[in-house]
Write an enzyme that holds these catalytic residues in place. Structure first.
Site: not given
Length: 300
Positions: A97, A107, A109
């Protein structure tokens, strides 16, 4: 831990180290702090968070390896035949952020699951991806992001990028808002059809490719001037990020259902956010222009 799980575990621990070093260099002032934790049901993790830096308001890079006797509902809902098996799950998750509203939120993952039953071969699969959430989008940045995604997929087949790009568009969608969370990227799950070595290689391509996709965008936008208007819009749009993570995100649900560490699971949420009832951007404004980017499109 099985030998395949051990290989993935070693890669993911190294990936967390490399990502933290890369983000620290980009920020230039702040450093990650680490908390190690253990889970009562088995396993644990390393939560690393950078706060109040020059560039990043908050960035988190988490590693976890957890295990249990029975798959939680979020993991077995799509695989009812695996209900009741013991399991191990290991992964790295990252959320950034930035302060500057012109630098997108990002993001990533990557994860590995293994489900076991005595006397049977383990059932395993990989999952992950990365997606970008700009508040003031630039076509140049969107094209770069998707070009990196396409190129890292290319060695694994011509259909891989289009398939996982569409999956990302479908997954990171706020159905109650009828809009996407951002401009997408890659999303994949249940990946095992290529065999372990090739699937593991793809996971590594995604994990290693994130920095190539994101950091050039950061470098282009971090010096752009902004004021209260842009900051307030960023905080408002961060509310959509919160909505998605708490309502739809399977990783969040899995972590909470499996008894994971709540503080680490909710690290993905922005440090500051605001809500405003009935907000409508001024027609023709840069803020209104975001709407056109929140429906899937073919970038390449």
């Amino acid at each position: 831990m099985s030998e395949p799980a051990g290989q993935v575990d070693a890669y993911l621990r190294g990936l967390q180290d490399r990502l933290c070093e890369t983000l620290q260099r980009a920020d230039g002032t702040a450093r990650f702090t680490e908390e190690t934790w253990t889970r009562a049901g088995g396993g644990g993790g390393r939560t690393r968070v950078l706060k109040q830096g020059r560039l990043f308001e908050q960035a988190g890079v988490n590693f976890s390896r957890v295990a249990g006797d029975r798959l939680p509902p979020s993991a077995s809902a799509q695989r009812p035949h695996l209900a009741g098996r013991s399991w191990i799950a290991t992964g790295v998750s990252l959320v950034v952020h930035p302060w500057n509203p012109y630098v997108p939120t990002a993001h990533m993952n990557v994860r590995y699951f293994e489900a076991d039953r005595p006397g049977e071969a383990p059932v395993w699969w990989f999952g992950g991806g990365f997606d970008l959430t700009p508040f003031y989008p630039f076509d140049e940045d969107c094209l770069h992001w998707h070009t990196v995604a396409r190129d890292l997929c290319a060695p694994f087949g011509e259909d891989v990028y289009p398939r996982y790009k569409k999956w990302c568009d479908d997954y990171f969608r706020l159905k109650h808002r009828e809009e996407a969370r951002g401009i997408g990227g890659l999303f994949f799950d249940d990946l095992n059809e290529w065999g372990f070595e090739r699937c593991f290689a793809f996971l590594q391509a995604v994990g290693d490719g994130f920095s190539d996709a994101y950091l050039p965008i950061v470098a282009r936008r971090e010096q752009l001037p902004y004021g209260e208007r842009e900051r307030e819009f960023q905080l408002y749009r961060r509310g959509r990020y919160v909505e998605f993570n708490l309502v739809y995100d399977r990783g969040t649900l899995f972590g909470l259902q499996s008894g994971g560490r709540a503080e680490s699971i909710l690290m993905s949420l922005p440090p500051r956010v605001r809500y405003e009832y009935g907000y409508r951007p001024e027609p023709g404004s840069p803020e209104a222009g975001l709407t056109a980017y929140l429906q899937p499109r073919t970038w390449l």
